[in-house]
Motif scaffolding. Structure first.
Motif, PDB file in Angstrom:
ATOM      1  N   GLY A 133       0.790  -1.228   0.000  1.00  0.00           N
ATOM      2  CA  GLY A 133       0.000   0.000   0.000  1.00  0.00           C
ATOM      3  C   GLY A 133       0.818   1.271   0.000  1.00  0.00           C
ATOM      4  N   GLU A 134       2.112   1.184  -0.198  1.00  0.00           N
ATOM      5  CA  GLU A 134       2.982   2.353  -0.182  1.00  0.00           C
ATOM      6  C   GLU A 134       3.092   2.945  -1.586  1.00  0.00           C
ATOM      7  OE1 GLU A 134       4.363   3.756   2.431  1.00  0.00           O
ATOM      8  OE2 GLU A 134       3.539   2.255   3.838  1.00  0.00           O
ATOM      9  N   GLU A 135       3.213   4.295  -1.643  1.00  0.00           N
ATOM     10  CA  GLU A 135       3.425   4.970  -2.924  1.00  0.00           C
ATOM     11  C   GLU A 135       4.848   4.690  -3.401  1.00  0.00           C
ATOM     12  OE1 GLU A 135       3.256   9.462  -4.908  1.00  0.00           O
ATOM     13  OE2 GLU A 135       2.585   9.123  -2.843  1.00  0.00           O
ATOM     14  N   VAL A 136       5.002   4.410  -4.714  1.00  0.00           N
ATOM     15  CA  VAL A 136       6.279   4.008  -5.278  1.00  0.00           C
ATOM     16  C   VAL A 136       6.760   5.074  -6.252  1.00  0.00           C
ATOM     17  CG1 VAL A 136       7.482   2.198  -6.565  1.00  0.00           C
ATOM     18  CG2 VAL A 136       5.588   1.588  -5.048  1.00  0.00           C
ATOM     19  N   GLN A 137       8.049   5.389  -6.207  1.00  0.00           N
ATOM     20  CA  GLN A 137       8.645   6.355  -7.121  1.00  0.00           C
ATOM     21  C   GLN A 137       8.959   5.680  -8.461  1.00  0.00           C
ATOM     22  OE1 GLN A 137       8.828   9.553  -6.302  1.00  0.00           O
ATOM     23  NE2 GLN A 137       7.964   9.030  -4.296  1.00  0.00           N
ATOM     24  N   THR A 138       9.129   6.489  -9.494  1.00  0.00           N
ATOM     25  CA  THR A 138       9.376   5.958 -10.832  1.00  0.00           C
ATOM     26  C   THR A 138      10.649   5.123 -10.883  1.00  0.00           C
ATOM     27  OG1 THR A 138       8.270   7.877 -11.784  1.00  0.00           O
ATOM     28  CG2 THR A 138       9.648   6.588 -13.256  1.00  0.00           C
ATOM     29  N   SER A 139      11.676   5.523 -10.127  1.00  0.00           N
ATOM     30  CA  SER A 139      12.936   4.793 -10.133  1.00  0.00           C
ATOM     31  C   SER A 139      12.799   3.400  -9.535  1.00  0.00           C
ATOM     32  CB  SER A 139      14.005   5.580  -9.373  1.00  0.00           C
ATOM     33  OG  SER A 139      13.591   5.801  -8.031  1.00  0.00           O
ATOM     34  N   GLU A 140      11.743   3.153  -8.794  1.00  0.00           N
ATOM     35  CA  GLU A 140      11.549   1.860  -8.153  1.00  0.00           C
ATOM     36  C   GLU A 140      10.620   0.945  -8.953  1.00  0.00           C
ATOM     37  OE1 GLU A 140      11.473   2.418  -3.525  1.00  0.00           O
ATOM     38  OE2 GLU A 140      10.219   4.000  -4.432  1.00  0.00           O
ATOM     39  N   ILE A 141      10.220   1.375 -10.134  1.00  0.00           N
ATOM     40  CA  ILE A 141       9.251   0.611 -10.920  1.00  0.00           C
ATOM     41  C   ILE A 141       9.955  -0.106 -12.059  1.00  0.00           C
ATOM     42  CG2 ILE A 141       7.184   0.783 -12.363  1.00  0.00           C
ATOM     43  CD1 ILE A 141       6.382   3.238 -10.750  1.00  0.00           C
TER      44      ILE A 141
END
Length: 342
Positions: free
Chosen positions: A52-60
């Motif tokens: 349920g945590e928001e993810v940054q683009t670098s982590e996708i």
């Protein structure tokens, strides 16, 4: 114009360094989603389904999802290790007449610009060869992580490339055509040809997006004073076409009038002559008495009035008839008995 891809055109053993530039742009008016209560902008955040945590683009990263929902991670290193000869090359594989390319395959369009002074000579050579042969080049290239099919042609003094869909990406038009038998007459085709000739003569540069202009005017009016632009009355369009010939004739006439051209002559349609009917037997001639009776009835129906002199003479004759005593009857003679013969 900013390039979106750098590479080279492979023309046999000739390599032409080029830059790929978008040939088209989207001018549609875009909108943002807002909260109607306070006007705040609505944004989308990327959230992991597990924690349920928001993810940054670098982590996708990316993965392939199988039918049962299993995710198979695929990294950029995995894709770069694949044998892809067109990763940085537009590889020409054939030259064909442009008529062999189905417009259904057409996709995005790009301009190919020569990258540097040394590329000017081979670039010009390929351009002039395409012009003289009156053909297009079919090529394969890789863009945005996938191999694509392309068509190279000349536009003015520039080589343009159209992305093409692969043949197996074009769906067959099954069940689309009318399934009922329809007969088209020659007269209808003639009117359709006339309409095509009239509507076909147009300068493509004079066409514009009326809806986009109306949206821009609405936005400008609201930004200045919050006033809405009054909507123009919509032109009523006809419903179901009942008389195809009449609809075609009216369409040709309206198109000619819109262009200021004289209206075409009315189309003549040859109709089949009706079967000759049997002549009705002539009615018997009326006798004099019947004619006079008919005349009397007509005058009575129309309410014609007799002249005053005629009415006076008629009334005098009636009065005289009333005053004249009835004629006396002569006494009957007695029958004389006949003598019997001896």
């Amino acid at each position: 114009m900013r390039s979106i891809w750098n590479g080279a055109i492979s023309f046999g053993l000739v390599s032409i360094p080029i830059k790929l530039v978008n040939a088209t742009e989207n001018k549609s008016v875009s909108f943002r989603q807002i909260h109607l209560e306070d006007g705040g902008r609505i944004r989308y955040r990327k959230v992991c389904e597990l924690d349920g945590e928001e993810v940054q683009t670098s982590e996708i990263g990316k993965a392939y999802e199988e039918a049962d929902g299993t995710m198979i991670p695929i990294t950029d290193e995995d894709l770069s290790a694949l044998p892809l000869p067109t990763a940085k090359t537009i590889e020409i594989v054939a030259f064909v007449p442009s008529s062999e390319i189905d417009p259904l395959q057409m996709d995005a369009a790009y301009y190919l610009a020569a990258n540097g002074v040394p590329a000017a000579k081979p670039y010009t050579l390929l351009r002039e060869a395409l012009k003289r042969s009156d053909r297009v080049a079919i090529a394969k290239f890789a863009l945005r992580g996938r191999e694509r099919l392309g068509m190279l042609r000349v536009v003015d003094d520039v080589i343009a490339m159209h992305g093409l869909l692969w043949p197996d990406e074009i769906r067959a038009p099954e069940g689309v055509a009318p399934d009922t038998a329809v007969t088209v007459r020659d007269a209808e085709l003639d009117l359709a040809d006339a309409l095509m000739d009239t509507l076909g003569e147009v300068d493509i540069h004079t066409l514009h997006d009326d809806y986009r202009e109306a949206v821009e005017e609405l936005i400008a009016a609201k930004a200045e004073g919050g006033l809405e632009v009054p909507a123009e009355p919509k032109k009523e369009r006809g419903g179901q076409v009942i008389d195809l010939m009449a609809a075609l004739e009216n369409s040709v006439r309206a198109a000619r009038e819109a262009r200021g051209e004289p209206a075409p002559a009315e189309a003549s349609v040859t109709e089949l002559s009706p079967r000759p009917r049997k002549k009705a037997q002539a009615a018997p001639k009326e006798t004099g008495a019947k004619k006079s009776t008919a005349k009397t009835a007509k005058s009575a129906e129309s309410g014609e009035k007799k002249p005053a002199a005629s009415r006076k003479s008629t009334s005098k004759t009636a009065k005289a008839a009333e005053k004249k005593p009835a004629a006396k009857k002569a006494p009957a003679k007695k029958a004389t008995p006949r003598k019997r013969s001896a």
